[in-house]
Scaffold this active site. Structure first.
Site, PDB file in Angstrom:
ATOM      1  N   SER A 112      45.234 -27.921 -18.115  1.00 13.12           N
ATOM      2  CA  SER A 112      44.210 -28.860 -17.644  1.00 13.12           C
ATOM      3  C   SER A 112      44.095 -29.996 -18.655  1.00 13.12           C
ATOM      4  CB  SER A 112      42.870 -28.145 -17.497  1.00 13.12           C
ATOM      5  OG  SER A 112      42.967 -27.102 -16.542  1.00 13.12           O
ATOM      6  N   ARG A 137      34.818 -24.855 -23.942  1.00 10.68           N
ATOM      7  CA  ARG A 137      36.020 -25.403 -24.582  1.00 10.68           C
ATOM      8  C   ARG A 137      35.671 -26.050 -25.918  1.00 10.68           C
ATOM      9  NH1 ARG A 137      36.651 -22.538 -21.378  1.00 10.68           N
ATOM     10  NH2 ARG A 137      37.760 -22.629 -19.396  1.00 10.68           N
ATOM     11  N   GLU A 180      41.317 -32.611 -22.748  1.00 11.81           N
ATOM     12  CA  GLU A 180      41.194 -31.282 -23.336  1.00 11.81           C
ATOM     13  C   GLU A 180      42.214 -31.054 -24.451  1.00 11.81           C
ATOM     14  OE1 GLU A 180      41.478 -26.654 -21.852  1.00 11.81           O
ATOM     15  OE2 GLU A 180      40.399 -28.088 -20.611  1.00 11.81           O
TER      16      GLU A 180
END
Length: 383
Positions: free
Chosen positions: A252, A165, A375
């Site tokens: 998420s 990520r 995130e």
């Protein structure tokens, strides 16, 4: 349009107004608008699908550039390996629509990334991944408008330093992704030996293999993989649905922590651990031939300590924050389907989202001694 709140443009459905909205429908408009904003404003927000953005209730104190470009094309590339195809997607093209088109054309490599909300241009920024596939495995390059030069340039995937990520863009390289190039397998070529239907890349994620009723490593029809992934994501509230408040989220909310094996050994034995293939720098070796040529002896560099990825969802739940949890009087709550998504139950404010996120971070830190990292991109919200 300037009065439109950002809550109408993000999947979390919170956020106040912006100072100004600028919309780009073509690549050239995107280049022109971005350069103009850089020249006249120090702070402006690039917004695509809004699936990874949470803005405060006060809104964004500057212009917002909406990316609304679209299009997919095939790129001729004489360096491609046999059985491969290179495609280009404009930054504003809907990601899931891109996956669906590739599946329909028999191109394999992103079928397990079905159902991920957002636009193609955001995919390399986050290095999106799911169910055993990651964008870094198929990304060839991007066209990038550099804020330092105002010139578009092609950046190869290796230059982006893609990680979990993460990318150099997420770490601060300022600019705008104009398009992305992917190299996929022409699944029809692979399938020629097994039948007429396009076949997927090997299934690598155990949960997906179980849902498909096959062993890990098996290949199945592309459409079968896409359908199974969409079912799995829908069961977790991860496919956008107007009627399902579990999908009113940014996906998420926290990344899965990556820690050393030594730290992980201090966690409960049932805490999920996923090894990270990252051997670090191998010890240096100097050959006899190099010594004979007068080259200096290399100094060995010790490999970094082995690392593992933990499950943020497990940590949250075992820190005493269960599915569906909400603070008293709040409009935000954890998803009723899993503990990794903070959701808007219909009347949440950005302040509600931030308050719940801070509570979760505090609980996990108190229980396990590590700090969860959000995130999504947060603007005007402290976690």
């Amino acid at each position: 349009m300037s009065a439109q709140p950002l809550s109408a443009l993000t999947t979390m459905r919170v956020g106040g107004p912006a100072e100004e909205f600028v919309t780009a429908h073509t690549r050239d408009e995107l280049v022109e608008a971005a350069i103009s904003l850089w020249q006249r404003s120090h702070d402006w927000l690039l917004l695509g699908g809004g699936s990874n953005t949470v803005v405060s209730d006060e809104g964004y104190p500057g212009p917002v550039l909406l990316v609304r470009t679209s299009g997919i094309s095939q790129v001729e590339d004489p360096d491609l390996a046999p059985g491969s195809v290179r495609i280009r997607a404009e930054a504003g093209h809907d990601w899931d629509a891109l996956v669906a088109e590739c599946v329909n054309r028999g191109w394999a490599g992103i079928e397990a990334l079905s159902g991920i909300p957002g636009l193609a241009g955001a995919a390399p920024v986050q290095n999106i991944g799911a169910y055993g596939q990651e964008l870094s495995e198929v990304l060839h390059s991007i066209e990038f408008l550099d804020a330092a030069t105002f010139e578009p340039r092609r950046m190869l995937a290796a230059e982006l330093e893609l990680g979990y990520r993460d990318s150099v863009i997420k770490q601060g390289l300022e600019g705008v992704v104009l398009s992305i190039d992917l190299v996929l397998a022409d699944a029809a070529v692979v399938a020629a030996e097994t039948g007429p239907e396009a076949i997927s890349e090997p299934i690598r994620f155990a949960q997906l293999a179980t849902a498909l009723g096959v062993e890990v490593g098996s290949r199945v029809p592309l459409h079968t993989v896409r359908d199974a992934v969409l079912r799995l994501r829908a069961a977790k509230g991860m496919v956008l649905d107007e009627a399902d408040h579990d999908t009113w989220s940014s996906g998420s909310f926290f990344t899965n922590p990556i820690v050393t094996e030594r730290f992980a050994r201090g966690l409960p034995s049932d805490a999920p651990r996923f090894p990270i293939v990252d051997p670090g720098e191998a010890p240096a070796v100097t050959t006899f031939e190099e010594l004979a040529e007068g080259q200096p002896l290399r100094v060995p560099t010790p490999a970094r300590e082995r690392r593992v990825k933990l499950s943020a969802a497990w940590l949250i739940e075992h820190a005493g924050v269960p599915k569906g949890y909400r603070l008293p009087g709040s409009g935000a709550a954890l998803s009723s389907k899993h503990t990794l998504a903070i959701t808007n139950r219909g009347a949440a404010s950005a302040a509600d989202v931030g308050e719940l996120a801070r509570f979760i971070v505090q609980r996990v830190q108190q229980e396990f001694g590590l700090v969860l990292v959000p995130e999504p991109n947060l603007y005007g919200i402290e976690v």
